[in-house]
Design a protein around this motif. Sequence first.
Motif, PDB file in Angstrom:
ATOM      1  N   ASN A 360      26.235 -22.303 -50.904  1.00  0.00           N
ATOM      2  CA  ASN A 360      25.556 -22.286 -52.024  1.00  0.00           C
ATOM      3  C   ASN A 360      25.186 -23.736 -52.101  1.00  0.00           C
ATOM      4  O   ASN A 360      25.927 -24.590 -52.632  1.00  0.00           O
ATOM      5  N   ILE A 361      24.013 -24.174 -52.066  1.00  0.00           N
ATOM      6  CA  ILE A 361      23.569 -25.576 -52.113  1.00  0.00           C
ATOM      7  C   ILE A 361      22.914 -25.593 -53.581  1.00  0.00           C
ATOM      8  O   ILE A 361      21.783 -25.325 -53.750  1.00  0.00           O
ATOM      9  N   ASN A 362      23.609 -26.161 -54.529  1.00  0.00           N
ATOM     10  CA  ASN A 362      23.189 -25.888 -55.884  1.00  0.00           C
ATOM     11  C   ASN A 362      22.787 -27.734 -56.434  1.00  0.00           C
ATOM     12  O   ASN A 362      23.541 -28.364 -56.253  1.00  0.00           O
ATOM     13  N   LEU A 363      21.689 -27.454 -57.038  1.00  0.00           N
ATOM     14  CA  LEU A 363      21.271 -28.742 -57.705  1.00  0.00           C
ATOM     15  C   LEU A 363      21.771 -28.487 -59.211  1.00  0.00           C
ATOM     16  O   LEU A 363      21.573 -27.559 -59.908  1.00  0.00           O
ATOM     17  N   LEU A 364      22.804 -29.509 -59.552  1.00  0.00           N
ATOM     18  CA  LEU A 364      23.389 -29.343 -60.895  1.00  0.00           C
ATOM     19  C   LEU A 364      22.631 -29.560 -61.981  1.00  0.00           C
ATOM     20  O   LEU A 364      21.662 -30.218 -62.090  1.00  0.00           O
ATOM     21  N   LYS A 453      18.846 -19.418 -38.009  1.00  0.00           N
ATOM     22  CA  LYS A 453      19.261 -20.599 -37.198  1.00  0.00           C
ATOM     23  C   LYS A 453      20.078 -20.124 -35.940  1.00  0.00           C
ATOM     24  O   LYS A 453      20.436 -19.137 -35.767  1.00  0.00           O
ATOM     25  N   GLY A 454      19.905 -21.176 -35.010  1.00  0.00           N
ATOM     26  CA  GLY A 454      20.822 -20.855 -33.735  1.00  0.00           C
ATOM     27  C   GLY A 454      19.976 -20.151 -32.461  1.00  0.00           C
ATOM     28  O   GLY A 454      18.946 -19.761 -32.779  1.00  0.00           O
ATOM     29  N   GLN A 455      20.328 -20.489 -31.565  1.00  0.00           N
ATOM     30  CA  GLN A 455      20.084 -19.688 -30.132  1.00  0.00           C
ATOM     31  C   GLN A 455      21.132 -19.140 -29.324  1.00  0.00           C
ATOM     32  O   GLN A 455      22.209 -19.837 -28.925  1.00  0.00           O
ATOM     33  N   PRO A 456      21.275 -17.965 -29.066  1.00  0.00           N
ATOM     34  CA  PRO A 456      20.462 -16.841 -29.994  1.00  0.00           C
ATOM     35  C   PRO A 456      20.553 -16.814 -31.555  1.00  0.00           C
ATOM     36  O   PRO A 456      21.602 -17.119 -32.268  1.00  0.00           O
ATOM     37  N   GLY A 457      19.438 -16.500 -32.189  1.00  0.00           N
ATOM     38  CA  GLY A 457      19.307 -16.350 -33.367  1.00  0.00           C
ATOM     39  C   GLY A 457      20.389 -15.717 -34.289  1.00  0.00           C
ATOM     40  O   GLY A 457      20.425 -14.799 -34.028  1.00  0.00           O
ATOM     41  N   GLN A 458      20.744 -16.223 -35.280  1.00  0.00           N
ATOM     42  CA  GLN A 458      21.574 -15.697 -36.348  1.00  0.00           C
ATOM     43  C   GLN A 458      20.979 -15.747 -37.796  1.00  0.00           C
ATOM     44  O   GLN A 458      20.048 -16.674 -37.834  1.00  0.00           O
ATOM     45  N   VAL A 459      21.448 -14.953 -38.452  1.00  0.00           N
ATOM     46  CA  VAL A 459      20.637 -14.885 -40.034  1.00  0.00           C
ATOM     47  C   VAL A 459      22.160 -14.849 -41.004  1.00  0.00           C
ATOM     48  O   VAL A 459      23.143 -14.443 -40.575  1.00  0.00           O
ATOM     49  N   ALA A 460      21.837 -15.780 -41.907  1.00  0.00           N
ATOM     50  CA  ALA A 460      22.868 -15.919 -42.765  1.00  0.00           C
ATOM     51  C   ALA A 460      22.639 -15.777 -44.007  1.00  0.00           C
ATOM     52  O   ALA A 460      21.126 -15.762 -44.495  1.00  0.00           O
ATOM     53  N   ARG A 461      23.415 -15.420 -44.968  1.00  0.00           N
ATOM     54  CA  ARG A 461      23.151 -15.391 -46.554  1.00  0.00           C
ATOM     55  C   ARG A 461      23.556 -16.449 -47.185  1.00  0.00           C
ATOM     56  O   ARG A 461      24.898 -17.003 -47.279  1.00  0.00           O
ATOM     57  N   VAL A 462      22.709 -17.157 -48.007  1.00  0.00           N
ATOM     58  CA  VAL A 462      22.969 -18.364 -48.665  1.00  0.00           C
ATOM     59  C   VAL A 462      22.356 -18.374 -49.962  1.00  0.00           C
ATOM     60  O   VAL A 462      21.629 -17.506 -50.333  1.00  0.00           O
ATOM     61  N   GLY A 463      23.063 -19.135 -50.816  1.00  0.00           N
ATOM     62  CA  GLY A 463      22.448 -19.231 -52.270  1.00  0.00           C
ATOM     63  C   GLY A 463      22.075 -20.817 -52.724  1.00  0.00           C
ATOM     64  O   GLY A 463      22.382 -21.592 -52.388  1.00  0.00           O
ATOM     65  N   HIS A 464      21.229 -20.689 -53.722  1.00  0.00           N
ATOM     66  CA  HIS A 464      20.772 -21.917 -54.458  1.00  0.00           C
ATOM     67  C   HIS A 464      20.687 -21.580 -55.959  1.00  0.00           C
ATOM     68  O   HIS A 464      20.015 -20.935 -56.473  1.00  0.00           O
ATOM     69  N   GLY A 465      21.389 -22.501 -56.599  1.00  0.00           N
ATOM     70  CA  GLY A 465      21.327 -22.690 -58.156  1.00  0.00           C
ATOM     71  C   GLY A 465      20.349 -23.994 -58.473  1.00  0.00           C
ATOM     72  O   GLY A 465      20.616 -24.988 -58.140  1.00  0.00           O
ATOM     73  N   SER A 466      19.680 -23.585 -59.522  1.00  0.00           N
ATOM     74  CA  SER A 466      18.886 -24.944 -60.192  1.00  0.00           C
ATOM     75  C   SER A 466      18.247 -24.385 -61.476  1.00  0.00           C
ATOM     76  O   SER A 466      18.218 -23.252 -61.915  1.00  0.00           O
ATOM     77  N   ALA A 467      17.946 -25.346 -62.292  1.00  0.00           N
ATOM     78  CA  ALA A 467      17.142 -25.255 -63.244  1.00  0.00           C
ATOM     79  C   ALA A 467      15.653 -25.970 -63.143  1.00  0.00           C
ATOM     80  O   ALA A 467      15.443 -26.469 -62.150  1.00  0.00           O
ATOM     81  N   PRO A 468      14.811 -25.531 -64.046  1.00  0.00           N
ATOM     82  CA  PRO A 468      13.402 -26.301 -64.053  1.00  0.00           C
ATOM     83  C   PRO A 468      13.564 -27.843 -63.806  1.00  0.00           C
ATOM     84  O   PRO A 468      14.254 -28.330 -64.714  1.00  0.00           O
ATOM     85  N   THR A 469      12.971 -28.427 -62.883  1.00  0.00           N
ATOM     86  CA  THR A 469      13.192 -29.834 -62.457  1.00  0.00           C
ATOM     87  C   THR A 469      11.689 -30.377 -62.586  1.00  0.00           C
ATOM     88  O   THR A 469      10.707 -29.855 -61.826  1.00  0.00           O
TER      89      THR A 469
END
Length: 482
Positions: A360-364, A453-469
């Motif tokens: 989870n790559i979050n902008l505080l 991402k990757g070879q062979p391709g893989q799928v990941a589940r990710v999250g992102h949090g932010s407020a209006p910027t």
Amino acid sequence: MKEKLNALMAFCTKLGADYADIRVKDIWIENVHAEDGKVKTLSSSRSFGCGIRVYSGGSLGFAATNDLNNLEETAKKAFEIACVSKELQSEKIELSKKPVVVDSFKTPVKIDPEKIPAAEKIELLLKCEKIMQAVPGVNRTASSMNFRKEDVIYCDTDGSYITQSFCQTGGGISATAIGGGDAQTRSYPNSFRGNYSRAGYEYINELKLLEHAESCAKECVELLNAPDCPSGVYDLLINPSQMTLQIHESIGHPTELDRVFGSEAAFAGASFVSPDDLDGRLKYGSEHVTVVADATCAGALGTYGYDDEGVAATRTVLIDKGIFKNFTTSRDYASKVKQVSNGCSLADGWFNLPMVRMTNINLLPGNFELDELIAGIEDGFMLDVNKSWSIDDKRINFQFACEIAYEIKNGKLTGKIFKNPIYSGVTTEFWNNCDGVANEKHWKLYGTPNCGKGQPGQVARVGHGSAPTRFRKVKVGVADVK
């Protein structure tokens, strides 16, 4: 199962392995998708198996099987691959240290999505479509739900034994108006089939799809008749629905350490960030930009207890008040920069090798009220929901299109909307032009269930949090701007 897997790890040691681990995964997936009032997809699948990694003499061997009665033969195969790989070894793999852990983790779930009848899920989607289709001018409608449950067992030769249970729930709706050689779509709660969370079916109820169906449809018709967004240099207020992809592409991927060392260069690109930037001299953004990789964030799609190497989930500061501080890492790549893994090594299913993945790559959140951010814009736009994107191999130059732009003049929203807003920039220049982030009450989480991402391709589940910027002096449109 614990006895069986511990015995397998002892077998790997007897073979001559320096280290080995096994991941057993049982995965259930259900997809429900409707278009124009008709069910297009109703599928359910289950996948069960394990992947075994064996390290010997600084080389790695990997093998997978869906037959748990064939574990020793699979481990032998992985060991043999590791031994053969030593002949082509350019440098030895070194794994950073981690503690021995016996633990468990479970996604909090109030309503098990597997126990909700498919007919009930379909009924809700078709009701949403009926509401959208009743709006004059709407030509196409779509709606969907997606569910994924995953039970994981991890065991290694050090003595760790970890069990985890995850549940992913997501859904969304969209309406499209067509006319005059143009087509405009409005989506809720986000484009590309909605929003996703680590939660049970209760998350579908929280989305309130029925309540937003009419406004979603009305706005797509308004968009069709709206003027194109002007080109020029403007101040922008970007909502979390679009910030999620901005963060994902221009911060999440370039701070994955395997990319930095070139592992993705032949496929999805590399990174402009260097290991030397750990010295604290890279000004990634302004003082308003603090970004964390937080795999402990409640409800976020990239949340877990332990990664697929048995390393505990962490909250790592990637950018601190604009200054680059750290990467997301795995055990092998962390050792290259003399660190320990921060628990960001994940695999898609049981038949793939783990690799460095953003969590989870979050902008505080900042300290601004939303009205304050708007009041600070004399001439600009508020952008909402991604439509398309492009970014170069090094993650430097980007271009994003959104579904809608709301005009801001003299510090106020005018009520006028524009279609086809496009903005572009250079990553560090763009983030350094950030001069305000809304406070915590405006902060929202969005989930991306298909990060490739990757070879062979893989799928990941990710999250992102932010407020209006808010960002200053951003190039908008495709026309040349002096």
